[in-house]
Design an enzyme around this catalytic site. Structure first.
Site, short mmCIF file in Angstrom:
data_model
loop_
_atom_site.label_atom_id
_atom_site.label_comp_id
_atom_site.label_asym_id
_atom_site.label_seq_id
_atom_site.Cartn_x
_atom_site.Cartn_y
_atom_site.Cartn_z
N GLU A 1 0.79 -1.23 0.00
CA GLU A 1 0.00 0.00 0.00
C GLU A 1 0.83 1.28 0.00
O GLU A 1 0.29 2.36 -0.16
CB GLU A 1 -1.02 0.00 1.15
CG GLU A 1 -0.44 0.04 2.54
CD GLU A 1 -0.29 -1.33 3.15
OE1 GLU A 1 -0.16 -2.32 2.38
OE2 GLU A 1 -0.30 -1.43 4.39
N ASN A 2 2.15 1.17 0.17
CA ASN A 2 2.97 2.37 0.04
C ASN A 2 3.25 2.72 -1.42
O ASN A 2 3.97 3.67 -1.70
CB ASN A 2 4.28 2.21 0.81
CG ASN A 2 5.08 1.01 0.38
OD1 ASN A 2 4.52 -0.06 0.14
ND2 ASN A 2 6.37 1.15 0.25
#
Lengths: 218, 232
Positions: free
Chosen positions: A47-48
């Site tokens: 998710e980064n």
């Protein structure tokens, strides 16, 4: 014998289907990447801002600009793509991610999950967990069945601040596999060497044993 | 159009104590190292920082925390910083913990000129307390406000003298969103090039959003969690 963390990850990997986009949380969920079945092609989302997360780099090849959501150094693979955090959670929110695997402190028999805060003790934050549980279509929790004090983490109601409501579909613990159903935790598999009685003793939430319950293959 | 400044000291010269700052980065990946060092040196305080994380004890925003320059952190995850946790539990530091996607989208909303957005994350949790809820298509959403930041400070991989920015790898994270959201946006870059050298197809943030840019120096690019595999 209760399962090791690796065995929990290996069992969850059996849930992966060809073509899935998958987000793996920190801890046991990260290990799932090591057991993706032969012939099953999945794309890992971090998710980064990375789709197509590759394995850890070889020593000396670490890139400080290439990490996963656990801040570990990772690599890209053919087909990888980078994007910003808004797009990352946009794809999560829009239901593009097929499966999310998360750790938890507690899971309730209605599918509530608590995994971000212990009041007055541990303040780390929710990271992306609240976004993931609110939006993901299919969420599996990977965790130990009991806490270090031996108390059940499968509860009638979460005692800690919750991360999301009615969102968990399945729990894999060191003792067994449980679907979340309107009747509560439905035990569909028990770990090799673990008895259904042990599971009953260590589960505080509502528990039903499936008629066709069987020993887990890991 | 003069956007290029000499360095971090000039770039941050007018940030007053009490300002609200957006700071790019995920963990230590992609943080504006030069500007953080300049803010620490200058000793501006009473700051509100909007940043996904709070650095570690001796690097990143952790350096600002150590000098008690931060009044309030708005973050999603702060687990790697013992000093942060100590200040928080003792009440010296205010913190607003919000879901990571909500953090990103509230930055995005600001950069896109939208006052607020309806988001799903946090429904049924303490994050929802006091917020307006509305039902769309059978599902409940929270009204989340766009951030209002005086300055956005980001680190890019490449930038040109007009402020166009390109990020590298996962160092992109929140930085383009924040760059678009600041009333004044400061970009430090690893490679500052003359205008015309960047391929317009590859620009992540157009220069219209960037007010000050400078060639950064001495990047440490510390790795928080070095993880490797063995060869063979």
């Amino acid at each position: 014998m209760a399962l090791t963390k690796e065995q929990i990850a290996k069992r969850i990997a059996q849930e992966l289907q060809d073509g899935f986009y998958v987000n793996l949380g920190i801890g046991i969920p990260t290990l799932v990447a090591n057991y993706i079945p032969e012939g099953v092609d999945v794309v890992l989302q971090s998710e980064n801002g990375l789709l197509g997360m590759g394995p850890f780099p070889y020593e000396g090849e670490e890139d400080p600009d290439l990490i996963n959501a656990g801040k570990q150094t990772v690599t890209t693979i053919p087909g990888s793509a980078f994007f910003d955090s808004a797009m990352s959670f946009g794809m999560i929110r829009a239901g593009k991610v097929d499966l999310t695997v998360l750790g938890a402190m507690e899971v309730a028999d209605n599918g509530d999950i608590a995994n971000w805060k212990i009041p007055k003790k541990l303040v780390k934050g929710m990271g992306g967990a609240m976004d993931l549980v609110a939006a993901a279509k299919n969420i599996i929790v990977a965790m130990q069945h009991t806490n270090p004090k031996g108390e059940s983490k499968l509860l009638p109601k979460c005692t800690l601040p919750i991360t999301g409501v009615h969102c968990i579909k399945k729990v894999v613990t060191d003792l067994g596999v449980f679907d979340i159903t309107p009747e509560g935790f439905r035990c569909i598999e028990y770990a090799p060497g673990v008895t259904v009685d042990e599971i009953k003793t260590k589960t505080l939430g509502r528990l039903v044993i499936a008629d066709d319950v069987k020993e887990m293959v890991v | 159009m003069k956007k290029v400044v000499s360095g971090a000291d000039e770039a941050i010269h007018d940030i007053p104590s009490g300002a609200t700052l957006m700071m790019g980065g995920f963990g230590l990946c992609g943080i504006p190292e030069n500007c953080i060092a300049a803010i620490v040196k200058k000793g501006i305080n009473n700051l509100t920082c909007i940043s996904n994380n709070a650095g570690v004890d001796d690097f990143g925003i952790g350096l600002m925390l150590h000098k008690r320059q931060v009044k309030k952190m708005i973050s999603s995850y702060v687990g790697e910083n013992a000093e942060f946790e100590r200040q928080l539990l003792s009440g010296e530091l205010e913190v607003d913990l919000i879901p990571q996607g909500t953090l990103a989208t509230r930055c995005m909303a600001a950069g896109y000129g939208m006052p607020a957005v309806w988001l799903l994350a946090g429904i049924g949790t303490e994050v929802a307390e006091g917020k307006e809820i509305r039902n769309f298509n059978g599902k409940e959403y929270l009204l989340e406000m766009a951030f209002d930041a005086d300055f956005a400070i980001v680190k890019a991989w490449k930038g040109d003298t007009q402020g166009n920015l390109i990020f590298k790898g996962t160092a992109r994270n929140f930085s383009p969103l924040m760059a678009m959201a600041g009333k004044v946006t400061i970009a430090e870059v690893e490679h500052l090039v003359p205008v015309g050298e960047l391929d317009p197809n590859e620009i992540h943030v157009p220069g219209i959003y960037v007010h000050r840019i400078f060639q950064g120096k001495d990047y440490e690019k510390r790795i928080e969690n070095r993880t490797v595999r063995k060869k063979g």
